[in-house]
Motif scaffolding. Structure first.
Motif, PDB file in Angstrom:
ATOM      1  N   GLU A 157      -9.939   5.829  13.119  1.00 21.64           N
ATOM      2  CA  GLU A 157     -10.560   5.934  11.800  1.00 21.64           C
ATOM      3  C   GLU A 157      -9.858   6.969  10.926  1.00 21.64           C
ATOM      4  O   GLU A 157     -10.465   7.889  10.386  1.00 21.64           O
ATOM      5  N   GLU A 194      -1.658  12.614   6.937  1.00 24.51           N
ATOM      6  CA  GLU A 194      -2.838  11.842   7.338  1.00 24.51           C
ATOM      7  C   GLU A 194      -4.099  12.440   6.740  1.00 24.51           C
ATOM      8  O   GLU A 194      -4.114  13.586   6.297  1.00 24.51           O
ATOM      9  N   LYS A 210      -8.770  11.639   6.717  1.00 23.84           N
ATOM     10  CA  LYS A 210      -9.920  10.805   7.106  1.00 23.84           C
ATOM     11  C   LYS A 210     -10.506  10.037   5.928  1.00 23.84           C
ATOM     12  O   LYS A 210     -11.305   9.137   6.119  1.00 23.84           O
ATOM     13  N   SER A 211     -10.125  10.403   4.711  1.00 21.51           N
ATOM     14  CA  SER A 211     -10.590   9.698   3.523  1.00 21.51           C
ATOM     15  C   SER A 211      -9.404   9.501   2.593  1.00 21.51           C
ATOM     16  O   SER A 211      -8.337  10.087   2.797  1.00 21.51           O
ATOM     17  N   VAL A 212      -9.605   8.703   1.571  1.00 15.42           N
ATOM     18  CA  VAL A 212      -8.538   8.484   0.597  1.00 15.42           C
ATOM     19  C   VAL A 212      -8.169   9.804  -0.067  1.00 15.42           C
ATOM     20  O   VAL A 212      -6.985  10.121  -0.232  1.00 15.42           O
ATOM     21  N   PHE A 238      -6.460   7.457   7.985  1.00 21.25           N
ATOM     22  CA  PHE A 238      -5.366   6.962   7.154  1.00 21.25           C
ATOM     23  C   PHE A 238      -4.133   7.802   7.475  1.00 21.25           C
ATOM     24  O   PHE A 238      -4.249   9.005   7.723  1.00 21.25           O
ATOM     25  N   TYR A 239      -2.969   7.190   7.448  1.00 21.85           N
ATOM     26  CA  TYR A 239      -1.749   7.937   7.721  1.00 21.85           C
ATOM     27  C   TYR A 239      -0.583   7.290   6.978  1.00 21.85           C
ATOM     28  O   TYR A 239      -0.689   6.149   6.513  1.00 21.85           O
ATOM     29  N   LEU A 244      -6.161  11.891   2.293  1.00 21.50           N
ATOM     30  CA  LEU A 244      -4.825  11.324   2.434  1.00 21.50           C
ATOM     31  C   LEU A 244      -3.955  11.709   1.239  1.00 21.50           C
ATOM     32  O   LEU A 244      -2.815  12.140   1.403  1.00 21.50           O
ATOM     33  N   ASP A 263       0.830  -1.203   0.000  1.00 25.40           N
ATOM     34  CA  ASP A 263       0.000   0.000   0.000  1.00 25.40           C
ATOM     35  C   ASP A 263       0.868   1.258   0.000  1.00 25.40           C
ATOM     36  O   ASP A 263       1.416   1.652   1.035  1.00 25.40           O
ATOM     37  N   VAL A 281       1.089   3.831   3.190  1.00 24.69           N
ATOM     38  CA  VAL A 281      -0.316   4.059   3.550  1.00 24.69           C
ATOM     39  C   VAL A 281      -0.713   3.039   4.602  1.00 24.69           C
ATOM     40  O   VAL A 281      -0.519   1.838   4.427  1.00 24.69           O
ATOM     41  N   HIS A 282      -1.263   3.535   5.701  1.00 23.07           N
ATOM     42  CA  HIS A 282      -1.743   2.682   6.792  1.00 23.07           C
ATOM     43  C   HIS A 282      -3.103   3.195   7.238  1.00 23.07           C
ATOM     44  O   HIS A 282      -3.475   4.332   6.941  1.00 23.07           O
ATOM     45  N   PHE A 283      -3.820   2.349   7.972  1.00 26.40           N
ATOM     46  CA  PHE A 283      -5.131   2.743   8.493  1.00 26.40           C
ATOM     47  C   PHE A 283      -5.191   2.423   9.974  1.00 26.40           C
ATOM     48  O   PHE A 283      -4.854   1.312  10.383  1.00 26.40           O
TER      49      PHE A 283
END
Length: 116
Positions: A21, A37, A39-41, A23-24, A44, A3, A14-16
């Protein structure tokens, strides 16, 4: 494929985090730690693009190389049986162990770059 996201020849991990809740990730392949980071793709991706742009501006401002420096050598640990097999294969091809490993790594990288 792992990812990762890409922008201007830079890759970001990319991590979740399910608890928060969010992404970072961080910019990979640089000497500094630059994180991002969202909150959504889309958030991100935007944060990653902004992090890369900010990093490049900071490097320019301080006259610093943006790319990580590599010395061209690294240690690889493999099991002894595989080590023996690799050395024998290199010898059969008339190559040193380093030459054999370099060719193997080049082949693998080339396959990934062309999407095989």
């Amino acid at each position: 494929m792992k990812d990762v996201i890409k922008y201007k020849d830079y890759m970001g991990s990319v991590h979740f985090n399910a608890e928060d809740e969010i992404f970072y990730g961080k910019i990979e392949g640089i000497d500094d730690l630059v994180t991002f980071e969202g909150k959504s793709v889309e958030e991100l991706k935007k944060a990653f693009w902004e992090a890369v742009e900010d990093y490049l501006e900071t490097c320019k401002k301080y006259n610093k190389e943006a790319e990580k420096s590599y010395k061209g050598s690294f240690n690889v640990r493999i099991n002894p049986d595989l080590h023996r097999k690799v050395k024998r294969a290199a010898t059969k091809k008339g190559l040193s162990l380093n030459q054999f490993i370099q060719k193997a790594v080049e082949n693998e990288v080339n396959q990934i770059e062309v999407g095989v």
